[in-house]
Design a protein around this motif. Structure first.
Motif, short mmCIF file in Angstrom:
data_model
loop_
_atom_site.label_atom_id
_atom_site.label_comp_id
_atom_site.label_asym_id
_atom_site.label_seq_id
_atom_site.Cartn_x
_atom_site.Cartn_y
_atom_site.Cartn_z
N ARG A 13 0.69 -1.03 0.10
CA ARG A 13 -0.09 0.06 0.07
C ARG A 13 0.96 1.23 -0.10
O ARG A 13 1.82 1.41 0.82
N ASP A 41 -0.77 4.31 -0.52
CA ASP A 41 -1.49 5.29 0.27
C ASP A 41 -2.23 4.84 1.09
O ASP A 41 -3.23 4.24 1.36
N SER A 85 -5.93 5.12 2.18
CA SER A 85 -6.86 4.58 1.38
C SER A 85 -7.55 3.21 1.94
O SER A 85 -8.47 2.61 1.80
N SER A 141 -10.87 3.29 2.86
CA SER A 141 -11.81 3.95 2.27
C SER A 141 -12.36 3.17 1.05
O SER A 141 -11.99 1.85 0.87
N LYS A 159 -12.29 3.46 -1.78
CA LYS A 159 -11.12 3.45 -2.74
C LYS A 159 -9.79 2.64 -2.31
O LYS A 159 -8.67 2.99 -2.90
N LYS A 160 -10.10 1.43 -1.45
CA LYS A 160 -8.89 0.93 -1.12
C LYS A 160 -8.15 0.15 -1.83
O LYS A 160 -6.73 0.09 -1.81
N GLY A 208 -5.14 2.27 -3.53
CA GLY A 208 -3.95 2.54 -2.82
C GLY A 208 -2.99 1.75 -2.86
O GLY A 208 -1.75 1.82 -2.16
#
Ligand SMILES: Cc1cc2nc3c(=O)[nH]c(=O)nc-3n(C[C@H](O)[C@H](O)[C@H](O)COP(=O)(O)OP(=O)(O)OC[C@H]3O[C@@H](n4cnc5c(N)ncnc54)[C@H](O)[C@@H]3O)c2cc1C
Length: 390
Positions: A171, A173, A176, A179, A181-182, A185
């Motif tokens: 990961r 990000d 993320s 979220s 939008k995982k 990321g």
């Protein structure tokens, strides 16, 4: 079944069959019992092009297509599914990822070593808390100047211990993770063996596929050069799903081989074993088992070839590769269970090959997406994402 293979494809199949009989068959039991990964055999397979089947010749590969690849994995798995698994994971996952998404520089640097078997490849997506839900990846990669610093634990990595090169999803990000939008990321990275902070952890003591190395991948402040990012930042999950389309075809081929190995052993035994004064193969109960498995195996093979053909045409095959993997995986379990039944008490011993197929086959309904996940993928391809419509 010949399935209208071309002369060249048939020659490749025969070569894989010969290799499996001569170099693998005599050692299957010993490797299984010792959970031994036969590095030398992989070196020899590299020389024959079996470890770079789909890699173009300019990068040191065999430059073949999926139909040839399916026949090679099937032939090897018919003799030893554990070795078939290693061939599938090396070709489709690690090598396939660099081939499909790597930069020209990454391809030139790594593909010749992987395709010739000089290096063994590993691919790490699964984590202790992110299996079917791979979007829940927690391993992190943080940019630090010209480097990325990786931290986390991957589980069930084929070749983590014996491999020389790892493609790992991490990961980039951190926000993320929790979220919607995982999946966006996550990025993919190349890690070479010997990089400080990269090591194999626990080696799994498995039910089956024991000659295949399955271990944890541990990343502790593992610093890799910035150029080891594969493709763009945030594309790792998408890339992994793209890789699994091809990977599922290879696990389908593994299922075909596992089923065929069990079926061939059962047919031979049904002809020889006599009870009530005649071969057990003369009893309808045994005949129907064999007829059903042979029919379902051919159906699985046709699905697998269809998915491979679509791949070779450069067409989308998410649904078709999931169907092939689902069918072939389940058929391999049925074939192995029924083969043990046909062998009766002898099937329950280690004196005959079917008990090993019985143990190995279960991986085919679990690895690279369980049968439940294949059904989910197929249904989503047919129905769309109804869960996101509201
Ligand atoms: C021998 C071996 C080799 C492997 N090699 C690799 C490798 O090289 N690299 C790698 O990254 N991974 C590898 N794996 C990991 C493998 O891909 C995972 O085990 C698999 O995806 C399942 O994840 P899980 O084990 O965490 O099970 P879970 O995801 O925890 O699933 C447990 C059960 O719940 C079901 N389930 C989960 N979610 C759903 C859902 N939404 N709907 C219905 N049912 C669901 C599953 O089908 C399963 O029956 C390997 C595994 C094995 C055993």
């Amino acid at each position: 079944m010949d399935f209208a293979l071309t002369e060249t494809q048939e020659m490749i199949r025969q070569e894989a069959r010969r290799f499996a009989q001569e170099e693998i068959a005599p050692h299957v039991k010993e490797w299984d019992e010792a959970a031994h990964f036969p590095r030398d055999v992989f070196r020899k397979m590299g020389e024959l092009g079996f470890l770079g089947v789909l890699v173009p010749e300019e990068y040191g590969g065999a430059g073949l297509g999926y139909i040839e690849y399916i026949t090679i994995v099937e032939e090897i798995a018919t003799v030893d599914p554990a070795i078939g698994l290693g061939v599938a994971a090396h070709n489709s996952l690690c090598t396939g990822h660099i081939l499909k998404y790597g930069s020209e520089e990454q391809k030139r640097k790594y593909l010749p070593k992987l395709a010739t078997g000089e290096w063994i490849g590993a691919w790490a997506l699964t984590e202790p808390t992110a299996g079917s839900d791979a979007g829940g990846t927690r391993t992190t990669a943080v940019r630090d100047g010209d480097h990325w610093v990786l931290n986390g634990t991957k589980t069930f990595t084929t070749h983590a211990r014996v491999g020389d090169l790892l493609v790992v999803m991490a990961r980039t990000d951190p926000e993320s993770l929790n979220s919607p939008k995982k999946h966006h990321g996550i990025s993919a990275f190349i890690v070479e063996k010997g990089t400080p902070g990269f090591r194999a952890g626990k080696h799994e003591n498995k039910l089956g596929m024991r000659a295949s190395d399955t271990s944890e991948t541990i990343l502790e402040n593992c610093r890799i050069p910035a150029e080891n990012l594969v493709g763009k930042e945030g594309e790792g999950f998408k890339q992994a799903m793209g890789i699994l389309d091809g990977g599922r075809i290879s696990i389908a081929a593994l299922g075909l081989g596992t089923a065929r190995g069990a079926l061939e052993a059962a047919i031979e035994y049904a002809r020889e074993r006599e009870q009530f004064g005649r071969p057990i193969g003369s009893f309808q109960a045994i005949q129907w088992k064999i007829a059903d498995i042979a029919t379902e195996l051919d159906a699985a093979r046709l699905l697998t070839y269809r998915a491979g053909w679509l791949m070779d045409q450069g067409k989308s095959c998410t649904k078709e590769s999931a169907m092939a993997k689902l069918m072939a995986g389940e058929v391999s379990v049925k074939a192995a269970v029924e083969a043990v039944q046909i062998f009766g008490g002898y099937g329950f011993t280690k004196d005959y090959p079917v008990e090993k197929f019985f143990r190995d086959c279960k991986l085919n309904t679990i690895g690279e997406g369980t049968s439940e996940i294949q059904r989910l993928v197929i249904a989503r391809q047919i129905l769309g994402r109804l869960d996101r419509k509201k």
